[in-house]
Design a protein around this motif. Structure first.
Motif, mmCIF file in Angstrom:
data_model
loop_
_atom_site.group_PDB
_atom_site.id
_atom_site.type_symbol
_atom_site.label_atom_id
_atom_site.label_comp_id
_atom_site.label_asym_id
_atom_site.label_seq_id
_atom_site.Cartn_x
_atom_site.Cartn_y
_atom_site.Cartn_z
ATOM 1 N N ILE A 3 42.550 22.543 57.562
ATOM 2 C CA ILE A 3 43.490 23.152 56.633
ATOM 3 C C ILE A 3 42.715 23.533 55.386
ATOM 4 O O ILE A 3 41.977 22.713 54.827
ATOM 5 C CB ILE A 3 44.633 22.175 56.274
ATOM 6 N N GLU A 4 42.860 24.785 54.952
ATOM 7 C CA GLU A 4 42.193 25.288 53.747
ATOM 8 C C GLU A 4 43.282 25.631 52.737
ATOM 9 O O GLU A 4 44.272 26.282 53.067
ATOM 10 C CB GLU A 4 41.389 26.548 54.101
ATOM 11 N N ARG A 5 43.086 25.187 51.508
ATOM 12 C CA ARG A 5 44.037 25.477 50.435
ATOM 13 C C ARG A 5 43.406 26.408 49.423
ATOM 14 O O ARG A 5 42.291 26.176 48.974
ATOM 15 C CB ARG A 5 44.501 24.184 49.778
ATOM 16 N N CYS A 8 44.716 25.729 44.794
ATOM 17 C CA CYS A 8 45.390 24.439 44.890
ATOM 18 C C CYS A 8 45.644 23.871 43.494
ATOM 19 O O CYS A 8 44.716 23.686 42.720
ATOM 20 C CB CYS A 8 44.537 23.482 45.712
ATOM 21 N N MET A 12 51.538 22.846 43.904
ATOM 22 C CA MET A 12 51.516 23.707 45.093
ATOM 23 C C MET A 12 50.212 24.488 45.144
ATOM 24 O O MET A 12 49.465 24.538 44.174
ATOM 25 C CB MET A 12 52.685 24.683 45.090
ATOM 26 N N SER A 13 49.962 25.098 46.283
ATOM 27 C CA SER A 13 48.817 25.989 46.466
ATOM 28 C C SER A 13 49.325 27.418 46.542
ATOM 29 O O SER A 13 50.453 27.653 46.976
ATOM 30 C CB SER A 13 48.067 25.651 47.759
ATOM 31 N N ASP A 14 48.483 28.386 46.148
ATOM 32 C CA ASP A 14 48.860 29.800 46.284
ATOM 33 C C ASP A 14 48.996 30.171 47.751
ATOM 34 O O ASP A 14 49.843 30.973 48.123
ATOM 35 C CB ASP A 14 47.824 30.711 45.622
ATOM 36 N N VAL A 16 48.008 28.432 51.973
ATOM 37 C CA VAL A 16 47.448 27.407 52.844
ATOM 38 C C VAL A 16 47.103 28.088 54.167
ATOM 39 O O VAL A 16 47.930 28.797 54.744
ATOM 40 C CB VAL A 16 48.434 26.243 53.072
ATOM 41 N N HIS A 18 45.935 27.529 58.042
ATOM 42 C CA HIS A 18 45.850 26.581 59.150
ATOM 43 C C HIS A 18 45.536 27.399 60.390
ATOM 44 O O HIS A 18 46.353 28.232 60.799
ATOM 45 C CB HIS A 18 47.169 25.820 59.306
ATOM 46 N N TYR A 23 49.729 30.963 55.050
ATOM 47 C CA TYR A 23 51.062 30.776 54.488
ATOM 48 C C TYR A 23 50.966 30.962 52.971
ATOM 49 O O TYR A 23 50.292 30.174 52.301
ATOM 50 C CB TYR A 23 51.588 29.378 54.805
ATOM 51 N N THR A 51 45.334 37.296 46.975
ATOM 52 C CA THR A 51 45.424 36.041 47.720
ATOM 53 C C THR A 51 45.058 36.242 49.186
ATOM 54 O O THR A 51 44.320 35.438 49.765
ATOM 55 C CB THR A 51 46.838 35.438 47.593
ATOM 56 N N ALA A 55 41.894 34.663 51.378
ATOM 57 C CA ALA A 55 42.127 33.967 52.649
ATOM 58 C C ALA A 55 41.427 34.647 53.825
ATOM 59 O O ALA A 55 41.526 34.183 54.959
ATOM 60 C CB ALA A 55 43.627 33.880 52.918
#
Length: 116
Positions: A3-5, A8, A12-14, A16, A18, A23, A51, A55
């Motif tokens: 799992i990468e955040r 963070c 909360m995280s901007d 996530v 998986h 997300y 964002t 990601a």
């Protein structure tokens, strides 16, 4: 699976990540807080572009979007910005609802899920 955040924070995280799914948290206008729905939507979509890039993906891979409007009467105004931003032929599943947002200066909030 790891799992990468991204972005963070304490609450909360901007985003996530998986596996190959990203997300995104609800994004609201930062620079355009308190401004028109058009300006807030532009600001939010620019944040989402950033964002998604962090990601390792982009708007052509958005799977679903949920848009919250403080006033559903602004649906057409928000859609004008959305329609010019969204990738033709790669439109996500989407829902738009009216909701009371976290602060009166926010008129739009957008949540997304994307593939990577």
């Amino acid at each position: 699976m790891s799992i990468e955040r991204i972005g963070c924070g304490p609450r909360m995280s901007d985003a996530v990540v998986h596996g190959n799914t990203v997300y995104l948290a609800g994004h609201v206008a930062d620079a355009a807080k308190g401004k028109s729905v058009t300006e807030q939507t532009r600001d939010i979509l620019a944040q989402i572009d950033e964002t998604l890039e962090q990601a390792g993906t982009d708007k052509t891979k958005i799977l679903s979007a949920t848009i919250y409007l403080a006033d559903i009467k602004t649906f057409a105004e928000m859609n004008a910005v959305w329609d010019s931003w969204v990738s033709k032929g790669a439109t996500p599943a989407r829902a738009t609802v009216e909701a009371k947002l976290a602060a009166p200066d926010y008129t739009v909030e957008i949540v997304m899920v994307a593939a990577r």
